[in-house]
Motif scaffolding. Structure first.
Motif, PDB file in Angstrom:
ATOM      1  N   THR A  33      52.930  48.384  50.826  1.00 30.49           N
ATOM      2  CA  THR A  33      53.025  49.159  52.039  1.00 30.49           C
ATOM      3  C   THR A  33      53.977  49.047  52.945  1.00 30.49           C
ATOM      4  OG1 THR A  33      51.513  47.676  52.957  1.00 30.49           O
ATOM      5  CG2 THR A  33      50.627  49.198  51.925  1.00 30.49           C
ATOM      6  N   GLY A  34      54.554  47.838  52.749  1.00 30.61           N
ATOM      7  CA  GLY A  34      55.705  47.574  53.763  1.00 30.61           C
ATOM      8  C   GLY A  34      56.932  48.853  53.372  1.00 30.61           C
ATOM      9  N   TYR A  37      56.379  51.688  55.664  1.00 29.85           N
ATOM     10  CA  TYR A  37      56.649  51.676  57.085  1.00 29.85           C
ATOM     11  C   TYR A  37      58.236  51.459  57.188  1.00 29.85           C
ATOM     12  CZ  TYR A  37      52.090  50.592  58.808  1.00 29.85           C
ATOM     13  OH  TYR A  37      50.640  50.447  58.783  1.00 29.85           O
ATOM     14  N   ARG A  38      58.984  51.037  56.149  1.00 29.82           N
ATOM     15  CA  ARG A  38      60.390  50.794  56.240  1.00 29.82           C
ATOM     16  C   ARG A  38      60.941  52.386  56.119  1.00 29.82           C
ATOM     17  NH1 ARG A  38      63.267  46.307  54.674  1.00 29.82           N
ATOM     18  NH2 ARG A  38      61.623  44.433  54.598  1.00 29.82           N
ATOM     19  N   ARG A  89      65.973  48.797  52.191  1.00 30.09           N
ATOM     20  CA  ARG A  89      65.928  47.177  52.124  1.00 30.09           C
ATOM     21  C   ARG A  89      67.326  46.865  52.816  1.00 30.09           C
ATOM     22  NH1 ARG A  89      61.330  46.019  50.676  1.00 30.09           N
ATOM     23  NH2 ARG A  89      60.613  47.818  49.333  1.00 30.09           N
ATOM     24  N   ALA A  97      61.590  48.907  60.889  1.00 29.55           N
ATOM     25  CA  ALA A  97      60.460  48.870  60.595  1.00 29.55           C
ATOM     26  C   ALA A  97      59.327  47.851  61.184  1.00 29.55           C
ATOM     27  CB  ALA A  97      60.177  48.361  58.984  1.00 29.55           C
ATOM     28  N   SER A  98      60.018  46.660  61.560  1.00 29.03           N
ATOM     29  CA  SER A  98      59.182  45.809  62.396  1.00 29.03           C
ATOM     30  C   SER A  98      58.965  46.476  63.813  1.00 29.03           C
ATOM     31  CB  SER A  98      60.040  44.208  62.533  1.00 29.03           C
ATOM     32  OG  SER A  98      59.249  43.623  63.187  1.00 29.03           O
ATOM     33  N   SER A 101      56.284  49.624  63.401  1.00 23.32           N
ATOM     34  CA  SER A 101      54.907  49.173  62.883  1.00 23.32           C
ATOM     35  C   SER A 101      54.016  48.717  64.079  1.00 23.32           C
ATOM     36  CB  SER A 101      54.957  48.224  61.688  1.00 23.32           C
ATOM     37  OG  SER A 101      55.559  46.931  62.190  1.00 23.32           O
ATOM     38  N   GLY A 127      50.573  43.983  51.901  1.00 24.62           N
ATOM     39  CA  GLY A 127      50.874  44.246  53.357  1.00 24.62           C
ATOM     40  C   GLY A 127      50.723  43.392  54.486  1.00 24.62           C
ATOM     41  N   ARG A 128      50.312  43.766  55.509  1.00 23.11           N
ATOM     42  CA  ARG A 128      49.737  42.839  56.656  1.00 23.11           C
ATOM     43  C   ARG A 128      48.482  42.849  56.944  1.00 23.11           C
ATOM     44  NH1 ARG A 128      54.456  42.266  55.480  1.00 23.11           N
ATOM     45  NH2 ARG A 128      56.169  41.496  56.589  1.00 23.11           N
ATOM     46  N   ASP A 129      47.727  44.337  56.818  1.00 26.14           N
ATOM     47  CA  ASP A 129      46.505  44.431  57.334  1.00 26.14           C
ATOM     48  C   ASP A 129      45.521  45.105  56.395  1.00 26.14           C
ATOM     49  OD1 ASP A 129      48.040  46.708  56.772  1.00 26.14           O
ATOM     50  OD2 ASP A 129      47.253  47.991  58.845  1.00 26.14           O
ATOM     51  N   ILE A 130      46.001  44.755  55.106  1.00 27.13           N
ATOM     52  CA  ILE A 130      45.160  45.494  53.815  1.00 27.13           C
ATOM     53  C   ILE A 130      43.666  45.152  53.934  1.00 27.13           C
ATOM     54  CG2 ILE A 130      45.362  46.349  51.492  1.00 27.13           C
ATOM     55  CD1 ILE A 130      47.594  47.305  53.201  1.00 27.13           C
ATOM     56  N   ARG A 178      60.206  37.389  63.084  1.00 25.49           N
ATOM     57  CA  ARG A 178      59.081  38.426  62.466  1.00 25.49           C
ATOM     58  C   ARG A 178      57.868  37.781  62.406  1.00 25.49           C
ATOM     59  NH1 ARG A 178      60.178  42.119  58.238  1.00 25.49           N
ATOM     60  NH2 ARG A 178      61.933  41.365  56.932  1.00 25.49           N
ATOM     61  N   ASP A 182      54.922  39.975  63.997  1.00 21.91           N
ATOM     62  CA  ASP A 182      53.713  40.447  63.251  1.00 21.91           C
ATOM     63  C   ASP A 182      52.304  39.965  63.636  1.00 21.91           C
ATOM     64  OD1 ASP A 182      55.326  41.881  61.349  1.00 21.91           O
ATOM     65  OD2 ASP A 182      55.356  40.461  59.800  1.00 21.91           O
TER      66      ASP A 182
END
Ligand code: DC
Length: 226
Positions: A33-34, A37-38, A89, A97-98, A101, A127-130, A178, A182
């Motif tokens: 999922t990152g 956002y990227r 990348r 992206a950071s 998001s 991801g971060r919030d899955i 980061r 996050d």
């Protein structure tokens, strides 16, 4: 209902690489999922929109046609039909992206799109919030982490292997910054879901981390993984 395996964790915990291997062995798709956002971040940069400008980003994020496709089982991330998998990348896109998001309007769109994709097939989603927001009912939830030093060392070695000569201290500072961003944003900050299994890979190499993750999943889904 498709089987969904949710993997969350901080930057550099090895989510993508370990998740990729596990998904291959389970013969299921892996959604990074990152990358989505990227791709929104790339759209903003290309259109001269400051990623820190919440109002403008929110007003335009619906224009970014972000889709994922699978080629030979690997995710390709598309922006308006263009394969941008490699273009997203760069350091510039990571930073953007950071920033984007953080904005709730962006997150709402991404969460809706990710839920739609996850409903189509058995899938491993990182991801971060899955486990906390996107798929609170996921079949398996894993919070994959390691100390900032362990994660920075891995990243520094990757850079060295690619001939990128960034000092270790700089890589560590970036990992910490980061992490801070996050975990401190108001919208869906990175945190372990109450029912997620914690996997700390600080003392583990790649193969050991992979084995540990396979064991957690196998126990939850009652299936052995080769
Ligand atoms: O995992 P990554 O570094 O490719 O993610 C890029 C950025 O997107 C990162 O700053 C965190 C953010 N992100 C997020 O907020 N929620 C997700 N589910 C995935 C990534």
């Amino acid at each position: 209902m498709p089987m969904n395996i949710a993997i969350d964790g901080p930057v550099g915990a090895g989510k993508s690489s370990i998740a990729d291997q596990v998904a291959q062995r389970l013969h299921i798709l892996h959604l990074d999922t990152g990358a989505m956002y990227r791709t929104v971040a790339l759209y903003m940069l290309r259109n001269g929109i400051d990623p820190q400008d919440e109002q403008t980003v929110s007003a335009h994020c619906g224009e970014a046609d972000v889709r994922v496709a699978y080629r030979d089982g690997a995710q390709r991330t598309m922006l308006g039909g263009e394969d941008v998998s490699d273009l997203i990348r760069t350091g510039e896109v990571s930073a953007a992206a950071s920033a984007i998001s953080k904005w709730p309007a962006v997150r709402r769109r991404m969460v809706a799109a990710q839920r739609e994709i996850a409903a189509t097939a058995d899938m491993l989603i990182d991801g971060r919030d899955i486990g906390t927001v996107v798929l609170p009912d996921a079949t398996v939830k894993i919070f994959l982490t390691a100390t900032p030093e362990a994660r920075a060392t891995r990243r520094w070695k990757e850079y060295q292997a690619k001939g990128i000569d960034t000092p270790y201290e700089e890589v560590l500072a970036d990992v910490k910054q980061r992490d801070y961003q996050d975990t401190h944003r108001a919208a869906a900050p990175l945190k372990q879901a109450d029912d997620a299994v914690l996997l700390d890979t600080s003392e583990l190499d790649f193969e050991q981390s992979l084995a540990a993750m396979k064991k957690i999943i196998a126990e939850k889904v009652n299936k052995t993984i080769k």
